[in-house]
Design a protein around this motif. Structure first.
Motif, PDB file in Angstrom:
ATOM      1  N   GLY A 177      15.923  77.635  75.593  1.00 40.70           N
ATOM      2  CA  GLY A 177      15.263  77.684  76.901  1.00 40.70           C
ATOM      3  C   GLY A 177      13.763  77.898  76.819  1.00 40.70           C
ATOM      4  N   GLU A 178      13.275  78.416  75.683  1.00 37.85           N
ATOM      5  CA  GLU A 178      11.827  78.651  75.538  1.00 37.85           C
ATOM      6  C   GLU A 178      11.073  77.347  75.289  1.00 37.85           C
ATOM      7  N   THR A 179       9.834  77.312  75.763  1.00 43.91           N
ATOM      8  CA  THR A 179       8.986  76.155  75.463  1.00 43.91           C
ATOM      9  C   THR A 179       8.087  76.511  74.283  1.00 43.91           C
ATOM     10  N   ILE A 180       8.094  75.652  73.302  1.00 46.39           N
ATOM     11  CA  ILE A 180       7.285  75.918  72.102  1.00 46.39           C
ATOM     12  C   ILE A 180       6.510  74.664  71.716  1.00 46.39           C
ATOM     13  N   LYS A 181       5.599  74.851  70.743  1.00 48.52           N
ATOM     14  CA  LYS A 181       4.815  73.713  70.251  1.00 48.52           C
ATOM     15  C   LYS A 181       4.934  73.688  68.724  1.00 48.52           C
ATOM     16  N   VAL A 182       5.372  72.573  68.181  1.00 47.65           N
ATOM     17  CA  VAL A 182       5.426  72.446  66.721  1.00 47.65           C
ATOM     18  C   VAL A 182       4.570  71.260  66.289  1.00 47.65           C
ATOM     19  N   THR A 183       4.002  71.391  65.101  1.00 43.05           N
ATOM     20  CA  THR A 183       3.195  70.302  64.540  1.00 43.05           C
ATOM     21  C   THR A 183       3.708  70.004  63.146  1.00 43.05           C
ATOM     22  N   GLY A 184       3.793  68.725  62.850  1.00 50.94           N
ATOM     23  CA  GLY A 184       4.221  68.381  61.489  1.00 50.94           C
ATOM     24  C   GLY A 184       4.235  66.883  61.281  1.00 50.94           C
ATOM     25  N   TRP A 185       4.777  66.492  60.133  1.00 50.23           N
ATOM     26  CA  TRP A 185       4.865  65.087  59.753  1.00 50.23           C
ATOM     27  C   TRP A 185       6.216  64.526  60.189  1.00 50.23           C
ATOM     28  N   VAL A 186       6.223  63.298  60.631  1.00 46.82           N
ATOM     29  CA  VAL A 186       7.490  62.651  60.978  1.00 46.82           C
ATOM     30  C   VAL A 186       8.220  62.352  59.671  1.00 46.82           C
ATOM     31  N   HIS A 187       9.337  63.032  59.495  1.00 49.41           N
ATOM     32  CA  HIS A 187      10.065  62.941  58.228  1.00 49.41           C
ATOM     33  C   HIS A 187      11.068  61.786  58.273  1.00 49.41           C
ATOM     34  N   GLU A 188      11.772  61.685  59.372  1.00 45.49           N
ATOM     35  CA  GLU A 188      12.784  60.646  59.533  1.00 45.49           C
ATOM     36  C   GLU A 188      12.975  60.350  61.008  1.00 45.49           C
ATOM     37  N   ILE A 189      13.283  59.098  61.335  1.00 47.33           N
ATOM     38  CA  ILE A 189      13.579  58.741  62.733  1.00 47.33           C
ATOM     39  C   ILE A 189      14.924  58.022  62.756  1.00 47.33           C
ATOM     40  N   ALA A 235       7.992  71.274  73.475  1.00 47.66           N
ATOM     41  CA  ALA A 235       9.415  71.015  73.712  1.00 47.66           C
ATOM     42  C   ALA A 235      10.169  72.276  74.101  1.00 47.66           C
ATOM     43  N   THR A 236      11.338  72.066  74.661  1.00 45.49           N
ATOM     44  CA  THR A 236      12.227  73.175  74.997  1.00 45.49           C
ATOM     45  C   THR A 236      13.263  73.317  73.883  1.00 45.49           C
ATOM     46  N   VAL A 237      13.485  74.560  73.491  1.00 45.80           N
ATOM     47  CA  VAL A 237      14.464  74.826  72.432  1.00 45.80           C
ATOM     48  C   VAL A 237      15.876  74.750  73.004  1.00 45.80           C
ATOM     49  N   GLN A 238      16.746  74.101  72.267  1.00 46.13           N
ATOM     50  CA  GLN A 238      18.152  74.005  72.684  1.00 46.13           C
ATOM     51  C   GLN A 238      19.043  74.259  71.462  1.00 46.13           C
ATOM     52  N   GLU A 239      20.115  74.971  71.695  1.00 41.89           N
ATOM     53  CA  GLU A 239      21.031  75.248  70.584  1.00 41.89           C
ATOM     54  C   GLU A 239      21.720  73.957  70.140  1.00 41.89           C
ATOM     55  N   SER A 240      21.943  73.816  68.864  1.00 40.47           N
ATOM     56  CA  SER A 240      22.658  72.638  68.353  1.00 40.47           C
ATOM     57  C   SER A 240      23.300  72.992  67.030  1.00 40.47           C
ATOM     58  N   ASN A 241      24.596  72.758  66.923  1.00 47.13           N
ATOM     59  CA  ASN A 241      25.215  73.148  65.641  1.00 47.13           C
ATOM     60  C   ASN A 241      25.092  72.078  64.569  1.00 47.13           C
ATOM     61  N   LYS A 242      24.454  70.937  64.940  1.00 43.71           N
ATOM     62  CA  LYS A 242      24.329  69.858  63.957  1.00 43.71           C
ATOM     63  C   LYS A 242      22.941  69.779  63.325  1.00 43.71           C
ATOM     64  N   ALA A 243      21.962  70.447  63.922  1.00 43.31           N
ATOM     65  CA  ALA A 243      20.573  70.290  63.467  1.00 43.31           C
ATOM     66  C   ALA A 243      20.157  71.450  62.550  1.00 43.31           C
ATOM     67  N   PRO A 244      19.077  71.265  61.768  1.00 53.30           N
ATOM     68  CA  PRO A 244      18.592  72.348  60.892  1.00 53.30           C
ATOM     69  C   PRO A 244      18.306  73.620  61.707  1.00 53.30           C
ATOM     70  N   ASN A 245      18.648  74.776  61.159  1.00 57.51           N
ATOM     71  CA  ASN A 245      18.456  76.085  61.808  1.00 57.51           C
ATOM     72  C   ASN A 245      19.225  76.247  63.114  1.00 57.51           C
ATOM     73  N   GLY A 246      20.131  75.306  63.416  1.00 62.39           N
ATOM     74  CA  GLY A 246      20.954  75.430  64.620  1.00 62.39           C
ATOM     75  C   GLY A 246      20.206  75.189  65.918  1.00 62.39           C
ATOM     76  N   VAL A 247      19.068  74.488  65.827  1.00 63.38           N
ATOM     77  CA  VAL A 247      18.311  74.209  67.057  1.00 63.38           C
ATOM     78  C   VAL A 247      17.829  72.763  67.081  1.00 63.38           C
ATOM     79  N   GLU A 248      17.665  72.251  68.319  1.00 67.50           N
ATOM     80  CA  GLU A 248      16.973  70.969  68.483  1.00 67.50           C
ATOM     81  C   GLU A 248      15.938  71.153  69.581  1.00 67.50           C
ATOM     82  N   LEU A 249      14.959  70.270  69.586  1.00 68.99           N
ATOM     83  CA  LEU A 249      13.876  70.378  70.556  1.00 68.99           C
ATOM     84  C   LEU A 249      13.937  69.196  71.512  1.00 68.99           C
ATOM     85  N   ILE A 250      13.911  69.512  72.805  1.00 69.62           N
ATOM     86  CA  ILE A 250      13.865  68.442  73.812  1.00 69.62           C
ATOM     87  C   ILE A 250      12.403  68.325  74.267  1.00 69.62           C
TER      88      ILE A 250
END
Ligand code: AMO
Length: 439
Positions: A23-35, A83-98
């Protein structure tokens, strides 16, 4: 216009985001690793210093414009995502960003010189040619994070023991370890060399009253051979102690390595996991084997060695298998060790020199040094070296030189052992070997 640094300022690194932040809004910066574009939904893996985080863009929930931005993301382009943080059991660290916004910070050209997703194992040469990109792989940069920890612990260790850190010249006038492995350079109208060891300088420091010194610095060896253990430029950790015997400095070396291993174990768990490497932590004292015992061991196996020879590769392999992890070889013949090595008092054919080995790899050499001017002079002559070329070094032995001992250890080789790297080139950012002078 927004300043680019404001634009890409992140609120979190990938590993700092967890399901509790849903539910939190965060900002991440990085390299596009895979699409991965599945039509109705696009997944983008973003990579930063600490790991990967998944961006999930379902077309149902996201504006067409933003969806187009997500689809335009190219591999290795730098993006900042709000993005908004959302729980996800399939993604790294158990989170995905919308995502609610994407800023493209710098676009990567294509094709890439290397695949950072590690699915294709590139040749060493290809990797070294594009080393900056090679280090984007976590298992590669893990080696350098561990090497950094090794050097950090080493420095701390010496400071805690009240050593003085020194830096000595790498442009030098004479050989220290014997004359064959030197790189000659033009030094104005004189001939000079790249330093193959800080040996003479660290010994001269013993005559200053500083007592205990160390240096971490470059050594240059004009080794012709192309092996997995030799480079033409290496990092040596050098220690020298007044009023301490070769046995004292062997204890120091052993204790330092144990401290380094402990720190790497405690502080580099993620990196060791990235490497899939388990640390070999010795229990108890490092075993010691004399040079004469080594000859017996070698000759009773599938290798040969005569008294007065250095260890050949086959001998090292036999020893590695027989002795296991860390062990010292002591009592080397005086004849095959450098001029500054102190012969044994009761048996001058034998010396106080020791090597520290890890299996079949030599990690360090050291000894008690000759502190007596006359004996040192004699040993120079015995090794066919010209004492006149060592005049300034010899001077330090005339006016109260303490008895002293020390060692030099290859930091790159220690990193090989600790990270499990089979090739020394893996542990050096920009290795210098027979064929490689760039980048
Ligand atoms: P030595 O020549 O044995 O001893 O070097 C000390 C340690 O440095 C590392 N090393 C190298 N690593 C990578 N590539 C090379 N070409 C290379 N050459 C050396 C090894 C080696 O054990 N003055 C003495 C030390 C002393 O007595 O204090 C010396 O230089 O790990």
């Amino acid at each position: 216009m927004t300043n680019i640094f404001d634009k890409c300022k992140r609120t979190h690194y990938s590993d700092q985001v967890n399901p509790e932040m849903a539910g939190e809004t965060i900002k991440v910066t990085g390299w596009v690793h895979e699409i991965r574009d599945l039509g109705g939904i696009v997944f983008v893996l973003i990579r930063d210093k600490n790991g990967l985080i998944q961006l999930t863009a379902p077309s149902k929930k996201i504006s067409e414009e933003l969806m187009a931005d997500v689809r335009a993301a190219r591999k290795e382009t730098i993006i900042t995502v709000t993005a908004t943080v959302q729980e996800s059991n399939k993604a790294p660290n158990g989170v995905e960003l919308i995502p609610s916004n994407i800023d493209v910070i710098n676009v990567s050209q294509l094709p890439l010189p290397l695949d950072t997703t590690e699915k294709v194992d590139a040749e060493m040469d290809t990797r070294l040619d594009s080393r900056f990109m090679d280090l984007r792989k976590h298992d590669v940069n893990a080696i350098f994070k561990i090497k950094s920890q090794i050097l950090h612990t080493t420095r701390n260790y010496f400071y805690d023991k009240d050593f003085t850190e020194i830096t000595t010249p790498k442009l030098v006038a004479s050989a220290t370890e014997g004359g064959t492995e030197l790189f000659p350079i033009t030094y104005f109208e004189k001939e000079a060399f790249l330093g193959q060891s800080p040996q003479l300088y660290k010994q001269m420091m013993m005559a200053t009253g500083l007592d205990n010194v160390f240096e971490i610095g470059q050594i240059f060896r004009a080794e012709e051979h192309d092996t997995l253990r030799h480079l033409n430029e290496a990092i040596s950790i050098d220690a020298e102690m007044s009023f301490n015997s070769h046995e004292d400095v062997m204890n120091l070396l052993e204790d330092l390595i144990k401290n380094v291993l402990k720190d790497v174990e405690d502080k580099c768990t993620v990196q060791l996991e990235d490497l899939g490497h388990e640390l070999d932590i010795p229990t108890g004292a490092f075993p010691k084997v004399t040079y004469e015992e080594v000859i017996d061991i070698v000759n009773s196996h599938d290798a040969e060695m005569e008294y007065g020879e250095d260890l050949n590769r086959a001998a090292e392999k036999v020893l590695g298998e027989t002795m296991g992890s860390y062990y010292f070889i002591t009592d080397w013949p005086t004849k095959i060790k450098p001029f500054y090595v102190m012969p044994k008092e009761d048996d001058p054919e034998k010396s106080t020199a020791f090597d520290l080995m890890y299996r079949d790899l030599e990690l360090s050499s050291g000894s008690q040094r000759i502190h007596d001017y006359d004996l040192l002079y004699k040993q120079l002559e015995a090794k066919d070296l010209n004492p006149a070329s060592f005049e300034k070094y010899l001077q330090a032995f005339k006016y109260g030189m303490p008895p002293h001992s020390g060692w030099g250890m290859g930091a790159d080789r220690l990193t090989m052992v600790i990270t499990g790297a089979k090739n020394i080139r893996e542990t050096v950012l920009f290795p210098r070997d027979r064929r490689r002078l760039t980048p």
